[in-house]
Design a protein around this motif. Structure first.
Motif, PDB file in Angstrom:
ATOM      1  N   LEU A  31       0.823  -1.213   0.000  1.00  0.00           N
ATOM      2  CA  LEU A  31       0.000   0.000   0.000  1.00  0.00           C
ATOM      3  C   LEU A  31       0.857   1.263   0.000  1.00  0.00           C
ATOM      4  O   LEU A  31       1.925   1.302   0.606  1.00  0.00           O
ATOM      5  N   GLU A  32       0.328   2.292  -0.661  1.00  0.00           N
ATOM      6  CA  GLU A  32       1.016   3.583  -0.676  1.00  0.00           C
ATOM      7  C   GLU A  32       0.745   4.275   0.664  1.00  0.00           C
ATOM      8  O   GLU A  32      -0.411   4.462   1.066  1.00  0.00           O
ATOM      9  N   ALA A  33       1.831   4.696   1.341  1.00  0.00           N
ATOM     10  CA  ALA A  33       1.695   5.208   2.713  1.00  0.00           C
ATOM     11  C   ALA A  33       0.851   6.484   2.781  1.00  0.00           C
ATOM     12  O   ALA A  33       0.127   6.702   3.749  1.00  0.00           O
ATOM     13  N   SER A  34       0.920   7.324   1.759  1.00  0.00           N
ATOM     14  CA  SER A  34       0.227   8.611   1.861  1.00  0.00           C
ATOM     15  C   SER A  34      -1.244   8.534   1.459  1.00  0.00           C
ATOM     16  O   SER A  34      -1.985   9.488   1.695  1.00  0.00           O
ATOM     17  N   THR A  35      -1.667   7.413   0.854  1.00  0.00           N
ATOM     18  CA  THR A  35      -3.069   7.319   0.421  1.00  0.00           C
ATOM     19  C   THR A  35      -3.753   6.035   0.878  1.00  0.00           C
ATOM     20  O   THR A  35      -4.979   5.958   0.900  1.00  0.00           O
ATOM     21  N   GLY A  36      -2.979   5.005   1.187  1.00  0.00           N
ATOM     22  CA  GLY A  36      -3.564   3.708   1.517  1.00  0.00           C
ATOM     23  C   GLY A  36      -3.978   2.921   0.290  1.00  0.00           C
ATOM     24  O   GLY A  36      -4.549   1.835   0.390  1.00  0.00           O
ATOM     25  N   GLU A  37      -3.683   3.454  -0.911  1.00  0.00           N
ATOM     26  CA  GLU A  37      -4.079   2.740  -2.131  1.00  0.00           C
ATOM     27  C   GLU A  37      -3.056   1.652  -2.480  1.00  0.00           C
ATOM     28  O   GLU A  37      -1.888   1.743  -2.101  1.00  0.00           O
ATOM     29  N   VAL A  38      -3.554   0.647  -3.259  1.00  0.00           N
ATOM     30  CA  VAL A  38      -2.672  -0.473  -3.612  1.00  0.00           C
ATOM     31  C   VAL A  38      -1.655  -0.030  -4.658  1.00  0.00           C
ATOM     32  O   VAL A  38      -2.014   0.468  -5.721  1.00  0.00           O
ATOM     33  N   LEU A  39      -0.383  -0.231  -4.321  1.00  0.00           N
ATOM     34  CA  LEU A  39       0.713   0.131  -5.233  1.00  0.00           C
ATOM     35  C   LEU A  39       1.101  -1.054  -6.106  1.00  0.00           C
ATOM     36  O   LEU A  39       1.493  -0.914  -7.251  1.00  0.00           O
ATOM     37  N   ALA A  40       1.071  -2.228  -5.492  1.00  0.00           N
ATOM     38  CA  ALA A  40       1.520  -3.443  -6.170  1.00  0.00           C
ATOM     39  C   ALA A  40       1.034  -4.640  -5.372  1.00  0.00           C
ATOM     40  O   ALA A  40       0.553  -4.478  -4.243  1.00  0.00           O
ATOM     41  N   GLU A  41       1.149  -5.808  -5.968  1.00  0.00           N
ATOM     42  CA  GLU A  41       0.861  -7.033  -5.219  1.00  0.00           C
ATOM     43  C   GLU A  41       2.065  -7.934  -5.324  1.00  0.00           C
ATOM     44  O   GLU A  41       2.642  -8.074  -6.409  1.00  0.00           O
ATOM     45  N   VAL A  42       2.437  -8.538  -4.209  1.00  0.00           N
ATOM     46  CA  VAL A  42       3.543  -9.493  -4.257  1.00  0.00           C
ATOM     47  C   VAL A  42       2.999 -10.884  -3.950  1.00  0.00           C
ATOM     48  O   VAL A  42       1.951 -11.021  -3.313  1.00  0.00           O
TER      49      VAL A  42
END
Ligand code: NAD
Length: 478
Positions: A31-42
């Motif tokens: 998750l992106e720290a400043s928005t909580g949105e998904v950045l990637a999946e591992v």
């Protein structure tokens, strides 16, 4: 830009010099720290993937461990160059997943690992790897396959601080990177491959501690473990390793103190303390989170500290002007708010900050920079690692009392001493039970040994001391 890792690389593992499909089916969102949105999946590496990676590392050992030290050092130097060429990509990725302000990502999150690679290569070429003692030739051999496990707060530095000295020593490595901030580990693997590191010498997987981590810790072909993270997880890993008689290096948590003596420049010391404690939003193992000042000057310390904190307005980590970003995750936000609430309940005096999110920063994992004063050294907020931008100001009644307070937690990672008299400061520094002590603002070094005592762990990283963790002496009796 992190876009390059938002795809196949992150969904795979790096084994044998290539990104490969894994057996594991579990997907973990980053998750992106400043928005909580998904950045990637591992993809979480399953025990079968760990087995494959460890066997690959084991297979690569004979050829890598017998390369001359100069050749191994040359690979590290080329690796540094390759990383430097992608410094901005690393920095952006870390700012997005951890929330570190971009300027600090460049200078510290990426700058430190680059320096570590240089110091490691230099140390390797200047070390004595054999000596004559009596009738013996003592040689120092690589310990074998290393299982490295790292946290999310300095995701590149913690990895390089283990992987570089292990490879320098001639070991091969399986890294389990943090599942919270895993993306830079994949870029790092790619740059290692481009630098002439033989396939299989470094393998990279991601997954949760109980699944991927423990499979690595207990794999029969792992010879040595190197762990950085919480004292809680370190204890568990040391227990598992103990039952296997497997050596471990542990770099754990801290609750470090900045000790200001009565002759010190209090304003400078208090300013330093705030910047240090709030670096990376307080998510730094060496953070000086207790400011121990002469009791008679506590108001003065409060004023300087509050005025300094007021300049740290929480903002977008990708904005060049930001000096305080969000916390890294929802879990962190809950944890830090919980400690702020507890500090208020315990009766510490809140002089700035609090549990509410900063104005206009309700999205993402932002918390206000928070300072408590008149904190009793026995309070929970003065004893436990909060891992957020929370500073405790504590009054002392003289040098002995200050030392007692500084040494009065279960930890022993770092510390600082301030005095107008350098000799006096050094004498107090030597009484602090900690692995690293700043004297009058002395700068952090990636060349001198780094590590802790007591519940901050054992073993050291950086330079020659870091390499020695991965060597075992052998006596040839002649
Ligand atoms: P954490 O202990 O939760 O996790 C660290 C790593 O260990 C992660 O990769 C995690 O997946 C893995 N892990 C967790 N449980 C495990 C288990 N049972 N077996 C195997 N692996 C396991 O820590 P974190 O939240 O990622 O990082 C924050 C902590 O790290 C703080 O306490 C901080 O002080 C510490 N830290 C210490 C240093 C140092 O050098 N001393 C540096 C940075 C961070």
């Amino acid at each position: 830009m992190a876009a390059g890792v938002e795809d196949q690389r992150a969904a795979r593992g790096y084994i044998g010099g290539a990104f490969v499909e894994l057996e594991g089916q579990e997907r973990i969102p980053v998750l992106e720290a400043s928005t909580g949105e998904v950045l990637a999946e591992v993809t979480e590496a399953a025990p079968g993937d760990v087995d494959r990676a460890v066997r690959t590392a084991h297979g690569a050992l004979p050829s890598w461990s017998t390369k001359p030290a100069d050749e191994r050092a040359a690979v590290l130097r080329r690796w540094r160059q390759a990383m430097e060429g992608r410094a901005e990509e690393f920095a952006t990725s870390i700012s997005r997943e951890v929330g570190t302000p971009i300027r600090h990502s460049r200078s510290i999150q990426v700058g430190n690992p680059l320096a570590i690679l240089t110091h490691t290569a230099d140390a390797l070429t200047s070390m004595t790897l054999s000596e004559h003692l009596g009738n013996c030739l003592v040689v120092r051999e690589p310990v074998g396959v290393v299982g490295a496990i790292t946290p999310w707060n300095y995701p590149l530095q913690q990895v390089v601080a283990k992987v570089a000295p292990a490879l320098a020593a001639g070991c091969t490595v399986v890294l389990k990177a943090s599942e919270v901030a895993p993306l830079t580990a994949f870029i790092l693997a790619e740059t290692a491959g481009e630098s002439g590191l033989p396939p299989g010498a470094l393998n990279v997987l991601v997954g949760r501690g109980e699944v991927t981590g423990e499979a690595l810790v207990t794999h029969p072909l792992v010879d040595k473990l190197s762990f950085t993270g919480s004292t809680r997880a370190g204890r568990r890993i040391a227990e598992l390793a103990g039952s296997l008689v497997r050596p471990v290096t542990l770099e754990l948590g801290g609750k470090s103190a900045s000790v200001v003596l009565d002759d010190a420049d209090l304003a400078t010391a208090a300013k330093f303390a705030v910047y240090n404690a709030f670096l990376n939003s307080g998510q730094t193992c060496t953070a000086l989170t207790r400011l121990v000042v002469p009791r008679a000057r506590i108001r003065e310390a409060e004023e300087v500290a509050a005025a300094t904190a007021a300049k740290l307005v929480p903002g977008d980590p990708l904005d060049e002007a930001t000096r305080l970003g969000p916390l890294a995750s929802e879990g962190q936000l809950e944890r830090v708010r919980g400690y702020i609430r507890l500090g208020i309940e315990e009766g510490a005096r809140l002089i700035c900050g609090g549990v509410e999110p900063p104005a206009g920063r309700e999205r993402g994992y932002f918390v206000q920079p928070t300072i408590f004063s008149e904190v009793d050294p026995g309070m929970t907020i003065a004893q436990e690692e909060i891992f957020g931008p929370v500073l405790c100001i504590i009054g002392h009644d003289g040098d002995d009392h200050a030392v007692e307070i500084a040494n009065g937690t279960p930890y022993g990672l770092a510390g600082a001493v301030w005095s107008a008299d350098q000799q006096r400061a050094m004498a107090v520094a030597q009484r602090l039970r900690a692995g690293t002590v700043e004297v009058n603002g002395g700068a952090f070094s990636t060349e001198a040994p780094f590590g802790g005592v007591r519940q901050s762990g054992y073993g050291r990283e950086f330079g020659r001391y870091g390499i020695e963790e991965f060597l075992a002496p052998k006596s040839l009796q002649l």
